[in-house]
Design a protein around this motif. Structure first.
Motif, PDB file in Angstrom:
ATOM      1  N   TRP A  19      31.850  31.142  34.422  1.00 25.00           N
ATOM      2  CA  TRP A  19      32.936  32.018  34.858  1.00 25.00           C
ATOM      3  C   TRP A  19      32.840  33.421  34.264  1.00 25.00           C
ATOM      4  O   TRP A  19      33.128  34.410  34.946  1.00 25.00           O
ATOM      5  N   THR A  20      32.418  33.544  32.999  1.00 23.66           N
ATOM      6  CA  THR A  20      32.364  34.854  32.337  1.00 23.66           C
ATOM      7  C   THR A  20      31.450  35.842  33.055  1.00 23.66           C
ATOM      8  O   THR A  20      31.868  36.971  33.354  1.00 23.66           O
ATOM      9  N   GLU A  30      41.585  32.266  41.412  1.00 24.41           N
ATOM     10  CA  GLU A  30      42.647  32.551  40.441  1.00 24.41           C
ATOM     11  C   GLU A  30      44.019  32.768  41.073  1.00 24.41           C
ATOM     12  O   GLU A  30      45.009  32.907  40.363  1.00 24.41           O
ATOM     13  N   GLU A  38      33.060  36.868  36.391  1.00 23.37           N
ATOM     14  CA  GLU A  38      34.181  37.793  36.199  1.00 23.37           C
ATOM     15  C   GLU A  38      33.690  39.193  35.861  1.00 23.37           C
ATOM     16  O   GLU A  38      34.223  40.193  36.359  1.00 23.37           O
ATOM     17  N   ASN A  39      32.664  39.292  35.016  1.00 25.07           N
ATOM     18  CA  ASN A  39      32.117  40.599  34.651  1.00 25.07           C
ATOM     19  C   ASN A  39      31.513  41.302  35.870  1.00 25.07           C
ATOM     20  O   ASN A  39      31.673  42.512  36.050  1.00 25.07           O
ATOM     21  N   SER A  50      32.385  40.760  38.965  1.00 26.63           N
ATOM     22  CA  SER A  50      33.526  41.110  39.818  1.00 26.63           C
ATOM     23  C   SER A  50      34.184  42.404  39.343  1.00 26.63           C
ATOM     24  O   SER A  50      34.545  43.264  40.154  1.00 26.63           O
ATOM     25  N   ASN A  51      34.338  42.552  38.041  1.00 24.51           N
ATOM     26  CA  ASN A  51      34.959  43.756  37.485  1.00 24.51           C
ATOM     27  C   ASN A  51      34.136  45.011  37.765  1.00 24.51           C
ATOM     28  O   ASN A  51      34.669  46.120  37.836  1.00 24.51           O
TER      29      ASN A  51
END
Length: 255
Positions: free
Chosen positions: A137-138, A3, A141-142, A144-145
């Motif tokens: 990707w979702t 990103e 990302e979750n 990663s968060n």
């Protein structure tokens, strides 16, 4: 990495500064380890505690506060954070692995770490402009968060068992190296490279951040004095309240 938006001459100056800064810190911490004859595990943890800084969950909020009306300052901190991530999962991991293993065995353990391949994939997808499907990707990302929460819980669990009988020599050297020597080297590097204005301010401030929590997590993974590593993270973070404030004040005067 996927990103991030990196480019332009200013990034070259930032990378140049970070390269000079970390070469000095790696060389200095290695020399200190040899002078004080630290054993391999302690030496690896000491070097990581000096070189790897908390540029993410500490550095970004500080930069957002200092450069709230200057987007360039925050952008520089993001580049610093990406550089530190790369340094952590290359130099930091290899440093930890070679403390316990040698030769081919060390390389084998090093290349088993999935973060290396995640970084390479991120760079590859970014460079080739390949779009990652939303259904893939979702969850990435979750996950990663959630990392920061898990990292802080792990660090908290380590800190719960910390016993301070006295400040050990490695711990004192870590405090001095991270909070005093690193900003001093940064000032000299900025002068050598001829940086000024917001770029100089942002890089000078970024050099003063405390030890990264990732250095503590690496000691847990590879068994290199985890209690000392947790102490280093805790104490450098506490004392950074004074040193970071001082560096921010000086950055406004000097640059």
């Amino acid at each position: 990495m996927y990103e991030s938006n990196l480019g332009g001459a200013i990034v070259a100056y930032i990378i140049g500064f970070l390269g000079v800064q970390n070469v000095f810190l790696i060389g200095l911490s290695t020399a200190i380890s040899k002078v004080f004859k630290f054993e391999k595990g302690l030496s690896a943890t000491f070097k990581n505690s000096v070189v790897l800084i908390n540029s993410g969950n500490f550095g970004l909020p500080v930069s957002q506060l200092v450069f709230q009306d200057n987007s360039l300052g925050l952008s520089i901190q993001i580049v610093v954070m990406i550089f530190q991530n790369l340094l952590t999962y290359t130099y930091g991991i290899f440093n930890s692995v070679t403390a316990q293993s040698k030769g081919f065995q060390a390389l084998k353990i090093f290349f088993k770490n999935p973060v290396i391949y995640a970084l390479l994939l991120g760079v590859f997808f970014r460079a080739t402009s390949i779009k990652i499907p939303e259904f893939i990707w979702t969850p990435i990302e979750n996950t990663s968060n959630a990392f920061l929460a898990f990292a802080l819980i792990t660090l908290g669990a380590q800190s719960a068992y910390i016993k301070f009988h006295q400040l050990s020599t490695p711990l004192v050297l870590t405090l001095i190296g991270t909070l005093v020597v690193a900003p001093s080297i940064a000032f000299v590097s900025i002068f050598i490279l001829g940086l000024e204005g917001t770029v100089a301010q942002a890089l000078f401030i970024a050099s003063s951040f405390p030890t990264s929590r990732n250095s503590s997590l690496l000691t847990l993974e590879y068994g290199n004095h985890p209690e000392y590593a947790a102490q280093a993270v805790l104490l450098t973070t506490i004392f950074s309240m004074l040193t970071v404030t001082t560096v921010i004040y000086l950055s406004n005067i000097l640059f």
